[in-house]
Design an enzyme around this catalytic site. Structure first.
Site, mmCIF file in Angstrom:
data_model
loop_
_atom_site.group_PDB
_atom_site.id
_atom_site.type_symbol
_atom_site.label_atom_id
_atom_site.label_comp_id
_atom_site.label_asym_id
_atom_site.label_seq_id
_atom_site.Cartn_x
_atom_site.Cartn_y
_atom_site.Cartn_z
ATOM 1 N N GLU A 98 15.806 -33.760 38.725
ATOM 2 C CA GLU A 98 16.011 -35.187 38.957
ATOM 3 C C GLU A 98 16.380 -35.442 40.413
ATOM 4 O OE1 GLU A 98 18.796 -36.314 35.895
ATOM 5 O OE2 GLU A 98 17.174 -36.478 34.429
ATOM 6 N N CYS A 111 19.133 -38.659 46.935
ATOM 7 C CA CYS A 111 19.936 -37.525 46.486
ATOM 8 C C CYS A 111 18.988 -36.518 45.857
ATOM 9 C CB CYS A 111 20.970 -38.023 45.473
ATOM 10 S SG CYS A 111 21.864 -36.702 44.648
ATOM 11 N N CYS A 118 22.332 -25.374 36.930
ATOM 12 C CA CYS A 118 23.321 -24.877 37.885
ATOM 13 C C CYS A 118 24.175 -23.837 37.188
ATOM 14 C CB CYS A 118 24.198 -26.022 38.388
ATOM 15 S SG CYS A 118 25.446 -25.477 39.589
ATOM 16 N N CYS A 122 30.903 -26.190 36.274
ATOM 17 C CA CYS A 122 32.019 -27.138 36.410
ATOM 18 C C CYS A 122 32.182 -27.911 35.107
ATOM 19 C CB CYS A 122 31.785 -28.083 37.590
ATOM 20 S SG CYS A 122 31.614 -27.194 39.149
ATOM 21 N N CYS A 125 30.843 -31.560 34.537
ATOM 22 C CA CYS A 125 29.502 -31.853 35.057
ATOM 23 C C CYS A 125 28.418 -31.617 34.005
ATOM 24 C CB CYS A 125 29.242 -30.970 36.275
ATOM 25 S SG CYS A 125 27.568 -31.102 36.894
ATOM 26 N N CYS A 341 27.094 -38.873 40.153
ATOM 27 C CA CYS A 341 27.529 -37.497 40.397
ATOM 28 C C CYS A 341 27.927 -36.793 39.105
ATOM 29 C CB CYS A 341 28.718 -37.523 41.339
ATOM 30 S SG CYS A 341 29.350 -35.914 41.675
HETATM 31 S S1 SF4 Z 1 29.351 -30.181 39.969
HETATM 32 FE FE1 SF4 Z 1 27.656 -29.589 38.586
HETATM 33 S S2 SF4 Z 1 25.877 -29.319 39.923
HETATM 34 FE FE2 SF4 Z 1 27.726 -29.314 41.232
HETATM 35 S S3 SF4 Z 1 28.287 -27.127 41.408
HETATM 36 FE FE3 SF4 Z 1 29.442 -27.949 39.659
HETATM 37 S S4 SF4 Z 1 28.134 -27.504 37.853
HETATM 38 FE FE4 SF4 Z 1 26.846 -27.319 39.691
#
Ligand code: SF4
Length: 350
Positions: A98, A111, A118, A122, A125, A341
């Site tokens: 995306e 962006c 990923c 996190c 996220c 975000c």
């Molecule tokens: S916020 Fe999301 S995209 Fe960014 S490093 Fe952490 S897990 Fe990865």
């Protein structure tokens, strides 16, 4: 038929060297044509060698025999009330990523993603829930910018690029650097280095390395906690590189004049949004050249955490402002389309 190279994986220097080599065997091919190819690809944004009008037929034939020009398929796009557009883009192996277009009165921003998924995990996220599928190629990074550009009105322009989409850009360091080279190349996109920001969760060895690169893009750090306890809960990377180490590396990071490091700070109700946290943030970052982007967590997308009360978010911001900290409270662009975000997530198979 030999495999064709994707020309968007090549920097202009790579292409110049290749053409220089070819010029020894093919007449009328010269290295400086690489500059013209870049002009057509990234300033005129053409999608075929046949449209590169001032390049001789021998050179175009050579290019066609060895290269292809990629593009991404827009499989979906969602427009937000604030004008942001989130694009779902399909890659050649059917994975999806995306990219988000964010309009502003004085400038527009795109962006981009750096990975499919990923691996940083996190806790707040959505992208983190996918795990890491793979790194994007240089061409796939570049093609996101071009895909967004295609939909702009004639009077619109892109001025800023932020690497804050899916993925940890520093986990894909080589392709990131090549993409930055093409984006800032005066014969390529010619973006100002000051207008590009790379956001990392805090991979310290790569932050150090990034500070030594000749391309001086802006550095943003996803901070999100002012104690190791809270930050480790939100971001597992803090167990490897704790706050003391992270801030130490930020202190050593070479900054050009009038530049500063951006710290992104997600406001989560009763976890990161107290005045004591604001005080801790100021203490932690004392002595750095920095600004803080405050991002209220959007709790509509994940059950674990809650959005801050708007009044508390404003109090937090006021505390920082009263202490001389530049701290825009980012009312996330595109919240209603999950383009904000930490909200980019797609199925790993299209
Ligand atoms: S916020 Fe999301 S995209 Fe960014 S490093 Fe952490 S897990 Fe990865």
């Amino acid at each position: 038929m030999p495999k064709l190279y994707n020309i968007k994986n090549w920097t202009r220097q790579n292409l110049r060297e290749w053409m220089d080599e070819k010029s020894k065997s093919v007449s009328k091919v010269q290295a400086f044509r690489a500059d013209q190819v870049f002009y057509w690809l990234y300033q005129q944004r053409v999608e075929s060698f046949a449209k590169m009008l001032n390049i001789g037929s021998e050179t175009r034939k050579l290019l066609t025999e060895h290269f292809r020009i990629s593009s991404l398929v827009k499989s979906d796009s969602l427009k937000s009330q604030d004008g942001s557009v989130k694009y779902r883009l399909q890659l050649e192996d059917n994975q999806s990523i995306e990219a988000v277009f964010m309009p502003h009165t004085s400038h527009n921003t795109v962006c981009v993603s750096s990975q499919v998924g990923c691996g940083m995990g996190c806790d707040f996220c959505m992208t983190g829930t996918m795990g890491l599928v793979r790194n994007l190629t240089t061409a796939e990074i570049i093609d996101q910018v071009l895909a967004v550009w295609q939909d702009l009105q004639e009077e619109q322009n892109l001025r800023n690029i932020v690497f804050m989409g899916m993925g940890e850009p520093f986990h894909n360091y080589k392709n990131l650097l090549q993409a930055l080279e093409i984006l800032t190349d005066e014969h390529g996109f010619n973006f100002s280095q000051r207008r590009i920001t790379v956001s990392t969760s805090g991979l310290l060895p790569k932050i150090r390395r990034f500070g030594k690169e000749k391309i001086k893009a802006n550095l943003a750090i996803s901070l999100n906690g002012v104690t190791d306890e809270v930050r480790s809960k939100l971001m597992p990377i803090n167990n490897a590189y704790n706050l003391e180490k992270l801030i130490g590396v930020c202190r050593e990071f070479p900054l050009e004049s009038r530049r500063r490091i951006t710290f992104e700070y997600i406001l989560i109700r009763d976890l990161t949004d107290s005045i004591a946290d604001a005080r801790g943030l100021i203490r932690l970052l004392h002595g750095l050249k920095f600004k803080v982007n405050l991002i209220p967590f959007n709790s509509t997308t994940a059950g674990k955490y809650l959005a801050p009360y708007p009044e508390q978010a404003r109090k937090f911001q006021k505390y920082l402002l009263d202490h001389g900290v530049v701290a825009p409270l980012r009312i996330s662009k595109g919240q209603d389309i999950q383009g904000a975000c930490g909200q980019l997530v797609v199925s790993t198979t299209a």
